[in-house]
Design a protein around this motif. Structure first.
Motif, PDB file in Angstrom:
ATOM      1  N   TYR A   1      21.629 -43.994  38.241  1.00 44.94           N
ATOM      2  CA  TYR A   1      23.214 -43.367  38.144  1.00 44.94           C
ATOM      3  C   TYR A   1      24.300 -43.700  37.837  1.00 44.94           C
ATOM      4  CZ  TYR A   1      20.306 -38.946  38.529  1.00 44.94           C
ATOM      5  OH  TYR A   1      19.273 -37.948  38.464  1.00 44.94           O
ATOM      6  N   LEU A   2      24.143 -45.104  38.359  1.00 45.34           N
ATOM      7  CA  LEU A   2      25.572 -46.038  38.406  1.00 45.34           C
ATOM      8  C   LEU A   2      25.968 -46.244  36.881  1.00 45.34           C
ATOM      9  CD1 LEU A   2      27.686 -47.145  40.081  1.00 45.34           C
ATOM     10  CD2 LEU A   2      26.398 -49.436  39.794  1.00 45.34           C
TER      11      LEU A   2
ATOM     12  N   TYR B   1      27.328 -43.110  35.197  1.00 44.01           N
ATOM     13  CA  TYR B   1      28.702 -42.582  35.871  1.00 44.01           C
ATOM     14  C   TYR B   1      29.597 -43.575  35.037  1.00 44.01           C
ATOM     15  CZ  TYR B   1      32.784 -43.294  38.764  1.00 44.01           C
ATOM     16  OH  TYR B   1      34.169 -43.420  39.231  1.00 44.01           O
ATOM     17  N   MET B   2      29.379 -44.908  34.980  1.00 51.74           N
ATOM     18  CA  MET B   2      30.332 -46.136  34.440  1.00 51.74           C
ATOM     19  C   MET B   2      30.282 -45.774  32.828  1.00 51.74           C
ATOM     20  SD  MET B   2      29.262 -49.468  36.244  1.00 51.74           S
ATOM     21  CE  MET B   2      30.754 -50.097  35.949  1.00 51.74           C
TER      22      MET B   2
ATOM     23  N   GLY C   1      31.459 -41.380  32.636  1.00 53.37           N
ATOM     24  CA  GLY C   1      32.629 -41.138  33.734  1.00 53.37           C
ATOM     25  C   GLY C   1      33.679 -42.103  33.435  1.00 53.37           C
TER      26      GLY C   1
ATOM     27  N   SER D   1      28.377 -51.796  31.881  1.00 47.59           N
ATOM     28  CA  SER D   1      27.772 -51.196  33.060  1.00 47.59           C
ATOM     29  C   SER D   1      26.657 -52.050  33.439  1.00 47.59           C
ATOM     30  CB  SER D   1      27.428 -49.788  32.667  1.00 47.59           C
ATOM     31  OG  SER D   1      26.393 -49.832  31.781  1.00 47.59           O
TER      32      SER D   1
END
Length: 357
Positions: free
Chosen positions: A314-315, A318-319, A322, A330
């Motif tokens: 999920y990181l 998001y990067m 988001g 990322s």
């Protein structure tokens, strides 16, 4: 799985070349299996954008992990009965086929039965997971057959650091390939993210060649039949559990179908424990859990991977979506986490080898 080695009256001997080539091939397949979880995570936001299916985002990872989780004990038992080498070869072939299909997801539009590109990718990732399970299981089983226990600890650290290397390199390579421009190949437009899957083909092919040519036939076998009831109960425990965990966040944890899935998983787990306690050749021997080292090591691995997979999945999403960062950036952000993994895995392997515990 490993006790049978002692039952042989004539232990098998292996040449240093056989051992070395087999070890290199195993490290390639282990690296590919480990890479597959981190390299794809960085590419996923771009894949979702192109194949359109953000609601299906978690299932690309879940399908791979579900297929490989359920198959690990089954492959272990199959390799006990039929030998390590055939199962390892079958696993690599399935992995290669799955990787090629993943790269082709959505290339030909909607397909009958499979539907759109995102559903295709989920199904093909499950096929890849079926092969990936054999890679990891067989790698450790072959090491146990070729090397004495004291040396295995050092090699365990080596394989742990290979996993760490995959964790560092994976997000970076995934980001780099994802950011590649779309190219024309044989009349088709190949987007950069597809190379995330195609990169497996030459490396897995090389490992397959090395194993077919140089890995010795590991002659030990243990008798017995496969516990199909136990395998089916494992499936009816894990599949509903993962479905419930995935659906609970959107449908609500108190939704009847989510509670029903949790109940089915719980009943299947109880039935599985009852069957495994009584059957002659269990998929998972429950007596292993009486061993404190086995139980605590598996519990800590469970907690660690729960955090690790959540982070690497999920990181990047998001990067990239988001914060609007490129895929390569990322991937770079994951580096501190994975350097810690490499150092810890390598150090613990050498410590076990030095202390002997």
């Amino acid at each position: 799985m490993h006790s049978h080695a002692m039952t042989q009256s004539q232990p098998q001997t292996f040449t240093p070349l056989e051992k070395r080539v087999t070890l290199i091939a195993l490290m390639i397949v282990f690296l590919l299996s480990a890479l597959d979880q981190t390299i794809v995570a960085t590419a996923m936001p771009r894949i979702v954008g192109q194949l359109s299916g953000l609601d299906l985002y978690p299932w690309v990872t879940t399908a791979y992990l579900l297929a490989s989780t359920v198959m690990v004990p089954i492959y272990g038992k199959l390799s006990d009965i039929y030998g390590r080498k055939p199962i390892l070869v079958i696993g690599i072939v399935i992995f290669i086929v799955g990787s090629a299909l993943c790269g082709l997801s959505g290339e030909f539009g909607d397909l009958p039965l499979l539907g759109g590109g995102m559903i295709q990718l989920i199904v093909f990732r499950a096929i890849q997971g079926l092969g990936g399970a054999a890679l990891i299981t067989s790698a450790f089983a072959v090491i146990a057959d070729l090397y004495p226990p004291r040396e295995r600890a050092k090699l365990g650290g080596l394989f742990g650091s290979t996993f760490g290397l995959a964790s560092v390199v994976g997000p970076l390579v995934g980001g780099f390939l994802t950011d590649l421009p779309t190219v024309q190949l044989l009349g088709y437009e190949v987007a950069g993210w597809r190379w995330v899957f195609y990169i497996n083909l030459p490396l897995a092919g090389l490992a397959l060649f090395m194993i077919l040519v140089k890995t010795p036939r590991l002659t030990h076998r243990t008798g017995g039949r496969i516990d199909f009831i136990g395998a089916a109960l494992l499936l009816t425990c894990f599949v509903p559990l993962l479905l419930a965990l995935s659906l609970g966040g959107t449908a609500g944890w108190a939704a009847p179908h989510v509670l029903g899935l949790f109940a089915l998983a719980a009943l299947s787990l109880i039935a599985c424990l009852v069957v495994e306690a009584k059957v002659e050749n269990p998929i998972i021997s429950l007596s292993l859990f009486k061993n404190r080292t086995f139980a605590t090591a598996n519990l800590s691995a469970f907690l660690m991977f729960m955090a690790f997979m959540g982070m690497v999945s999920y990181l990047p999403l998001y990067m990239q979506m988001g914060l609007g960062l490129p895929a390569t950036t990322s991937g770079l952000a994951m580096t501190p986490l994975t350097i810690g993994l490499i150092v810890a895995a390598t150090a613990s392997g050498f410590l076990v080898n030095r202390i002997g515990r």
